[in-house]
Scaffold this motif. Structure first.
Motif, mmCIF file in Angstrom:
data_model
loop_
_atom_site.group_PDB
_atom_site.id
_atom_site.type_symbol
_atom_site.label_atom_id
_atom_site.label_comp_id
_atom_site.label_asym_id
_atom_site.label_seq_id
_atom_site.Cartn_x
_atom_site.Cartn_y
_atom_site.Cartn_z
ATOM 1 N N GLU A 275 12.778 -38.516 -0.022
ATOM 2 C CA GLU A 275 11.268 -39.502 -0.423
ATOM 3 C C GLU A 275 10.456 -38.316 -0.548
ATOM 4 O O GLU A 275 10.602 -37.068 -0.213
ATOM 5 C CB GLU A 275 10.654 -39.541 0.983
ATOM 6 N N TYR A 276 10.364 -38.560 -1.611
ATOM 7 C CA TYR A 276 8.437 -38.384 -2.375
ATOM 8 C C TYR A 276 7.592 -38.370 -2.394
ATOM 9 O O TYR A 276 6.624 -40.027 -2.899
ATOM 10 C CB TYR A 276 8.904 -37.914 -3.579
ATOM 11 N N THR A 277 5.940 -38.155 -1.073
ATOM 12 C CA THR A 277 5.080 -38.722 -1.539
ATOM 13 C C THR A 277 3.908 -37.804 -1.962
ATOM 14 O O THR A 277 3.454 -36.541 -1.722
ATOM 15 C CB THR A 277 5.259 -39.250 -0.295
ATOM 16 N N ARG A 278 3.267 -38.201 -2.532
ATOM 17 C CA ARG A 278 1.030 -37.849 -2.819
ATOM 18 C C ARG A 278 0.321 -38.497 -1.713
ATOM 19 O O ARG A 278 0.201 -39.695 -1.810
ATOM 20 C CB ARG A 278 1.768 -37.679 -4.498
ATOM 21 N N THR A 279 -0.384 -37.570 -1.740
ATOM 22 C CA THR A 279 -1.680 -38.430 -0.280
ATOM 23 C C THR A 279 -2.519 -37.366 -1.113
ATOM 24 O O THR A 279 -2.761 -36.565 -0.762
ATOM 25 C CB THR A 279 -0.974 -38.099 1.229
ATOM 26 N N LEU A 280 -3.336 -38.330 -1.621
ATOM 27 C CA LEU A 280 -5.492 -37.691 -1.430
ATOM 28 C C LEU A 280 -6.300 -38.129 -0.413
ATOM 29 O O LEU A 280 -6.182 -38.970 0.096
ATOM 30 C CB LEU A 280 -5.427 -38.329 -3.116
ATOM 31 N N SER A 281 -6.757 -37.053 0.288
ATOM 32 C CA SER A 281 -8.111 -36.722 1.209
ATOM 33 C C SER A 281 -8.876 -38.296 0.510
ATOM 34 O O SER A 281 -9.841 -38.894 1.983
ATOM 35 C CB SER A 281 -7.947 -35.325 1.212
ATOM 36 N N VAL B 186 1.451 -32.685 -1.766
ATOM 37 C CA VAL B 186 2.967 -33.443 -2.192
ATOM 38 C C VAL B 186 3.977 -33.023 -1.013
ATOM 39 O O VAL B 186 4.262 -32.283 -0.219
ATOM 40 C CB VAL B 186 3.198 -32.484 -3.499
ATOM 41 N N ALA B 187 4.873 -34.250 -0.848
ATOM 42 C CA ALA B 187 5.528 -34.159 0.185
ATOM 43 C C ALA B 187 6.950 -34.794 -0.124
ATOM 44 O O ALA B 187 6.758 -35.468 -0.750
ATOM 45 C CB ALA B 187 5.430 -35.107 2.215
ATOM 46 N N ILE B 188 8.121 -33.651 0.428
ATOM 47 C CA ILE B 188 9.162 -33.718 -0.530
ATOM 48 C C ILE B 188 10.254 -33.918 1.210
ATOM 49 O O ILE B 188 10.147 -32.716 2.177
ATOM 50 C CB ILE B 188 10.318 -33.242 -1.151
ATOM 51 N N TRP B 189 11.129 -35.047 1.447
ATOM 52 C CA TRP B 189 12.188 -35.163 2.725
ATOM 53 C C TRP B 189 13.374 -35.660 2.383
ATOM 54 O O TRP B 189 13.848 -36.334 1.454
ATOM 55 C CB TRP B 189 11.005 -36.379 3.646
ATOM 56 N N ARG C 211 12.131 -31.607 5.762
ATOM 57 C CA ARG C 211 10.875 -31.891 5.289
ATOM 58 C C ARG C 211 9.131 -30.881 5.198
ATOM 59 O O ARG C 211 9.670 -29.972 6.067
ATOM 60 C CB ARG C 211 10.120 -32.945 5.987
ATOM 61 N N VAL C 212 9.406 -31.245 3.283
ATOM 62 C CA VAL C 212 8.495 -29.784 3.139
ATOM 63 C C VAL C 212 7.090 -30.422 2.551
ATOM 64 O O VAL C 212 7.458 -31.507 2.017
ATOM 65 C CB VAL C 212 8.959 -28.423 2.173
ATOM 66 N N VAL C 213 5.356 -29.869 2.968
ATOM 67 C CA VAL C 213 4.860 -30.439 2.502
ATOM 68 C C VAL C 213 3.573 -29.472 1.536
ATOM 69 O O VAL C 213 3.687 -27.955 2.857
ATOM 70 C CB VAL C 213 3.843 -31.121 3.715
ATOM 71 N N ARG C 214 3.124 -29.418 0.594
ATOM 72 C CA ARG C 214 2.518 -28.133 0.252
ATOM 73 C C ARG C 214 1.098 -29.286 -0.444
ATOM 74 O O ARG C 214 0.880 -29.907 -0.052
ATOM 75 C CB ARG C 214 3.205 -28.091 -1.440
ATOM 76 N N HIS C 215 0.479 -28.043 0.283
ATOM 77 C CA HIS C 215 -1.276 -28.813 0.257
ATOM 78 C C HIS C 215 -1.821 -28.115 -0.536
ATOM 79 O O HIS C 215 -1.715 -26.247 -1.070
ATOM 80 C CB HIS C 215 -1.743 -27.998 1.258
ATOM 81 N N PHE C 216 -2.496 -29.017 -1.524
ATOM 82 C CA PHE C 216 -3.110 -28.400 -2.998
ATOM 83 C C PHE C 216 -4.328 -29.070 -2.841
ATOM 84 O O PHE C 216 -4.897 -29.285 -1.887
ATOM 85 C CB PHE C 216 -2.307 -29.156 -4.141
ATOM 86 N N HIS C 217 -5.423 -28.502 -3.988
ATOM 87 C CA HIS C 217 -6.686 -28.452 -3.060
ATOM 88 C C HIS C 217 -7.702 -28.696 -5.119
ATOM 89 O O HIS C 217 -7.354 -27.753 -6.314
ATOM 90 C CB HIS C 217 -7.667 -27.243 -2.888
ATOM 91 N N LEU C 218 -8.093 -29.809 -5.708
ATOM 92 C CA LEU C 218 -8.837 -29.864 -6.594
ATOM 93 C C LEU C 218 -10.596 -29.809 -6.173
ATOM 94 O O LEU C 218 -11.304 -30.742 -6.003
ATOM 95 C CB LEU C 218 -8.749 -31.811 -6.933
#
Length: 412
Positions: free
Chosen positions: A49-55, A69-72, A123-130
């Motif tokens: 499972e790949y998910t992308r979440t915007l705040s 961005v999370a991968i599970w 499960r790994v979550v990476r945090h990015f900043h726009l």
């Protein structure tokens, strides 16, 4: 994969016949690698499972938004090498990715690369900043996920749509006018209203001579021990349409060149005027000769007096572009069929209004209150041209510093 297993089987047979322990060990390793590769090819993409979440899916220019961005890997089979190539909108600045590749398909969008080595059920979550978002609409997706074996050879891949949109509205700044008694459509503001709206109850006031007995609030009179009358807010029927001239350079409307700072100033001015008019109780709408992401010839927001109109206006201004879908005169001829007779029309433009003066005077003759608001370095000269043609006009300058108290100064 079957070639690796066949080669391993031949090596095992040769090792047993030749009594070669070293070859047998190599054969066993080959068979094991072939079996694992077959597992990754068949089951590598299952339960990944790949998910992308915007705040936030809506923002204002200059804001920062978090992108997670999370991968599970939801199965017992580990993945030694899994990668994801996610398409993100052109022009987005990601703090953790200083350099980003462009999409090979020629769409102009950027590719966000990520790679992981996942154990079972990890499960790994990476945090990015726009950072420092610019006005516009940014699309996300699709994403291409690939699984490789332990030697980095391709095992399996999958494409997922995962659509997402980030709408960045232009910022709004206070409107500073040289003549504080003038409204945005060039009229004097009345200190009182001759009409009131009975649906806008505003409390009570002491009874005055001439008040109708129907206005007496009998319960409040009994409670206070003195006669009081109901008070209603003044009726507000002013309707203003902001027509944005998206063309910033002289020439045909279909030309593909524009002045980026001038166009951004127009968007900021339109958003700021919308906010000012809504605060004054007016009904405000927006129109522009731009497609705005739809097949419609004109970008159109019907007039409303609700405070929810401001985010709607911001969303429309985020979607329009600096290339016109039709001449400005076509938009000005189209507007009378969409708004109430007698409404105000404010033309926001950064170029010489001479070629559109005929259409503007026609609107004034049929009963619309027309005003030209020129924006940019030559705003005063353009406003003077409109005044010589008998039209009310003002000039405005938008500064890049939103915190400046005179960020949007209007004169005339």
């Amino acid at each position: 994969m079957l070639d690796w297993l066949a080669l391993g089987g031949v090596m095992v047979a040769v090792a047993l016949l030749a009594d070669a322990p070293g070859l047998f060990i190599v054969a066993v390793a080959t068979v094991a690698y072939g079996s694992l590769t077959r597992l990754w090819s068949r089951y590598g993409m299952r339960r990944v499972e790949y998910t992308r979440t915007l705040s936030a899916d809506r923002a204002v220019a200059g804001d920062d938004v978090t992108l997670d961005v999370a991968i599970w890997n939801r199965k017992p089979l580990p993945l030694p090498w899994v990668s994801a190539d996610d398409l993100v909108g052109e022009g987005l600045a990601i703090r953790e990715r200083q350099q980003m590749d462009l999409d090979d398909a020629g769409s102009g969008r950027q590719v966000l690369h990520n790679g992981w080595a996942l154990t079972w059920y990890e499960r790994v979550v990476r945090h990015f900043h726009l950072d420092d978002l610019r006005r516009g609409t940014y699309e996300f997706g699709p994403v291409q996920i690939r699984v490789r074996d332990i030697l980095g050879r391709h095992a399996d891949e999958q494409s997922q749509e995962l659509p997402g949109t980030l709408v960045v509205a232009p910022r709004t700044v206070p409107v500073r006018r040289s003549d504080r008694s003038a409204s945005p459509i060039g009229e004097r503001r009345a200190t009182s209203s001759l009409h009131t709206d009975p649906s806008l109850y505003g409390g009570v006031r002491p009874f005055q001579a001439g008040d109708s007995l129907r206005r007496v609030h009998w319960r409040a009179t009994a409670r206070l021990g003195m006669p009081v009358s109901r008070r209603y807010e003044p009726a507000r029927g002013r309707e203003v349409m902001l027509a944005v001239d998206v063309q910033t350079l002289p020439g045909p409307h279909w030309q593909m060149t524009w002045d980026e700072p001038s166009f951004e100033s127009l968007c900021i001015a339109a958003a700021s005027l919308t906010r000012e008019l809504l605060d004054a109780g007016a009904s405000v709408g927006l129109a522009a000769a731009s497609f705005a992401g739809s097949p419609q010839r004109f970008a159109w927001l019907p007039p409303r007096a609700s405070l929810s109109q401001l985010p709607r206006a911001g969303q429309l201004l985020a979607r329009i572009g600096p290339v016109s879908s039709a001449p400005l005169s076509a938009l000005l001829s189209w507007l009378p069929h969409r708004i109430t007779p007698g409404s105000g029309i404010v033309l926001l433009t950064s170029r010489d209004p001479s070629e559109n003066l005929t259409a503007l005077r026609r609107l004034a003759r049929i009963g619309f209150r027309v005003e030209v608001m020129a924006i940019g370095a030559e705003a005063e000269a353009h406003a003077r041209t409109a005044r010589l043609a008998g039209l009310p006009a003002s000039s405005g300058q938008v500064l890049p510093r939103w915190e400046d108290p005179n960020a949007f100064a209007v004169a005339g």
